[in-house]
Write a protein that holds these residues in place. Sequence first.
Motif, short mmCIF file in Angstrom:
data_model
loop_
_atom_site.label_atom_id
_atom_site.label_comp_id
_atom_site.label_asym_id
_atom_site.label_seq_id
_atom_site.Cartn_x
_atom_site.Cartn_y
_atom_site.Cartn_z
N ASP A 128 -9.92 -3.14 -6.30
CA ASP A 128 -10.58 -1.96 -6.27
C ASP A 128 -11.07 -1.59 -4.94
O ASP A 128 -11.19 -0.28 -4.76
N ASP A 129 -11.33 -2.46 -4.17
CA ASP A 129 -11.68 -2.22 -2.84
C ASP A 129 -10.55 -1.50 -2.02
O ASP A 129 -10.74 -0.56 -1.52
N ALA A 130 -9.41 -2.04 -2.24
CA ALA A 130 -8.48 -1.42 -1.68
C ALA A 130 -8.19 -0.07 -2.35
O ALA A 130 -7.73 0.98 -1.44
N ILE A 131 -8.62 0.19 -3.28
CA ILE A 131 -8.25 1.62 -4.23
C ILE A 131 -9.36 2.41 -3.43
O ILE A 131 -9.04 3.60 -2.88
N ASP A 132 -10.49 1.86 -2.95
CA ASP A 132 -11.69 3.04 -2.43
C ASP A 132 -11.03 3.11 -1.01
O ASP A 132 -11.34 4.26 -0.52
N ARG A 133 -10.29 2.29 -0.31
CA ARG A 133 -10.01 2.57 1.07
C ARG A 133 -8.86 3.72 0.83
O ARG A 133 -8.89 4.44 1.61
N SER A 134 -8.11 3.63 -0.11
CA SER A 134 -7.00 4.57 -0.08
C SER A 134 -7.50 5.76 -0.56
O SER A 134 -6.96 6.98 0.01
N ILE A 135 -8.48 5.91 -1.50
CA ILE A 135 -9.19 7.45 -1.61
C ILE A 135 -9.61 7.83 -0.53
O ILE A 135 -9.63 9.15 -0.16
N GLU A 136 -10.45 7.00 0.28
CA GLU A 136 -11.01 7.49 1.59
C GLU A 136 -9.86 8.15 2.49
O GLU A 136 -10.07 9.10 3.23
N SER A 137 -9.00 7.26 2.63
CA SER A 137 -7.93 7.81 3.49
C SER A 137 -6.76 8.76 3.31
O SER A 137 -6.20 9.41 3.88
N GLY A 138 -7.21 9.11 1.67
CA GLY A 138 -6.31 10.17 1.22
C GLY A 138 -4.97 9.68 1.11
O GLY A 138 -3.83 10.61 0.85
N ASP A 139 -4.62 8.52 0.95
CA ASP A 139 -3.26 7.90 0.68
C ASP A 139 -2.89 7.76 -0.67
O ASP A 139 -3.31 6.93 -1.28
N ALA A 140 -2.44 8.84 -1.35
CA ALA A 140 -2.31 9.22 -2.64
C ALA A 140 -1.19 8.18 -3.25
O ALA A 140 -1.52 7.65 -4.35
N GLU A 141 -0.23 7.88 -2.53
CA GLU A 141 0.81 6.77 -2.83
C GLU A 141 0.32 5.39 -3.10
O GLU A 141 0.42 4.79 -4.28
N ALA A 142 -0.36 4.92 -2.22
CA ALA A 142 -1.05 3.73 -2.35
C ALA A 142 -2.17 3.91 -3.50
O ALA A 142 -2.32 2.73 -4.19
N TYR A 143 -2.94 4.82 -3.49
CA TYR A 143 -3.83 5.01 -4.62
C TYR A 143 -3.30 4.61 -5.86
O TYR A 143 -3.52 3.93 -6.85
#
Lengths: 229, 229
Positions: A128-143
């Motif tokens: 979930d932490d990684a999800i938050d980071r992917s949302i911040e960075s706008g990395d849709a694929e990682a999200y």
Amino acid sequence: MNDPLAKTIPPDVGDGTPPQRGSARERVERTIRHALLTGRFVPGRPVTLRGLAQDLGVSPMPIREVIRSLAAENALDIRPNGRIEVPRMTPARLVEIMRAREMLEPELAAMATGNLSRADAKDLTRIDDAIDRSIESGDAEAYMRLNHDFHFRIYRAAESKVFLPLVESLWLQFAPFMRIVYGRVGTAALEDHHKDAIAAIIAGDRQALKAAIAADIGAGMHLLQEAGD
Amino acid sequence: MNDPLAKTIPPDVGDGTPPQRGSARERVERTIRHALLTGRFVPGRPVTLRGLAQDLGVSPMPIREVIRSLAAENALDIRPNGRIEVPRMTPARLVEIMRAREMLEPELAAMATGNLSRADAKDLTRIDDAIDRSIESGDAEAYMRLNHDFHFRIYRAAESKVFLPLVESLWLQFAPFMRIVYGRVGTAALEDHHKDAIAAIIAGDRQALKAAIAADIGAGMHLLQEAGD
DNA sequence: CAGGTCAATTTGTGATCACATTTCGAATGA
DNA sequence: TCATTCGAAATGTGATCACAAATTGACCTG
């Protein structure tokens, strides 16, 4: 070009290891499923047997079988003329998918409750932490990859050979479309109920986990309604 | 012998008509699905590509694709060694299938309510009469075919490309097992709520149809519990 | 410049083949 | 009588090929 796969998967690592039984098919299936779930396939774009075969460095044969499997799960559409394409989404279809999710996924999560340890909760927190980071960075694929990991880490714990395939089919169906949505509206507005879910798992609260998953799906649907304006 | 199909489907009617695109595959798929739904495949019995190919008068190729499709729907099981067999039923699995049915089918029937005309009700009455006759005569195979016809005549009216495949997958999973049950306990004890369903359709009563389908599934489960003693 | 025509290319389909693995059955042994 | 072994048969897998249908794109016609 029409090869969303070649970039991530080398055609073949000729490492001399002899291919095992069904290994080509398994590798192809993993690759294509993953590509579907992270939105690397665009709805409506045609998919060809020989194209995928070349991208993945195999003959069209294992591709055919995987395509048939995915078509049976409604993750791909085989038109009357034989053409293969990622299904286009319609508003009505999307509503149905989300309704089916609301029926099955909270229940599946509830079934998993007893099987989820504190260690699982820790893993989920990390995801979930990684999800938050992917949302911040706008990395849709990682999200998308991480969000799938989060949910299915929970669902798999239910050890249901009946519910899990049904839910997997649903995810394969809406994932390619969601990728388009994220591309259009970005990931900033994304909100989930993952932390509620983790708390419920730690507490061993079956009903709370069920509610958290239901809320999570509801939040996703809410995003879509806003994006539709 | 290991060919539950040869009896019903002639290997090939050499009528000179040129085969159309994908026709072999479609015919094979229809045949095998129907055989599965009427319990002509016995759980645990191995199924072979070449065997089916010979029974149906085609090469193993279209069989392979159909088998892959059905395996993706969990109607067939492909073991790690590649062997294909009809999945064996376990009590836990059966409970899950019935729970999934209870979640999806009443809702699907409710979605169909508005699309069901009086003519549909008449057809359903005709099917239900035939069901009663098949129960009396103890013809388990006819019963299974007709019962499937009854339910899916309703479900299809919902025109849901999401829910219908999920429910079809569930039926394919429990049908072969039910055939065993009927063979063991007979069809005399069978009771359903089809007449309630038809009345609800005529009345256009969405909730009543939903309840009738739910009760019908519940009655089937009740029969299984008794048979388990 | 728009619309149609036709040939070349591409596509999925079904069949056949070679191959490694697995399964099966008969012969052999204790 | 039962277990073991070993060779023959059968099985799924992946590749290749021929073929018909569909698609594409260049070319021509108006």
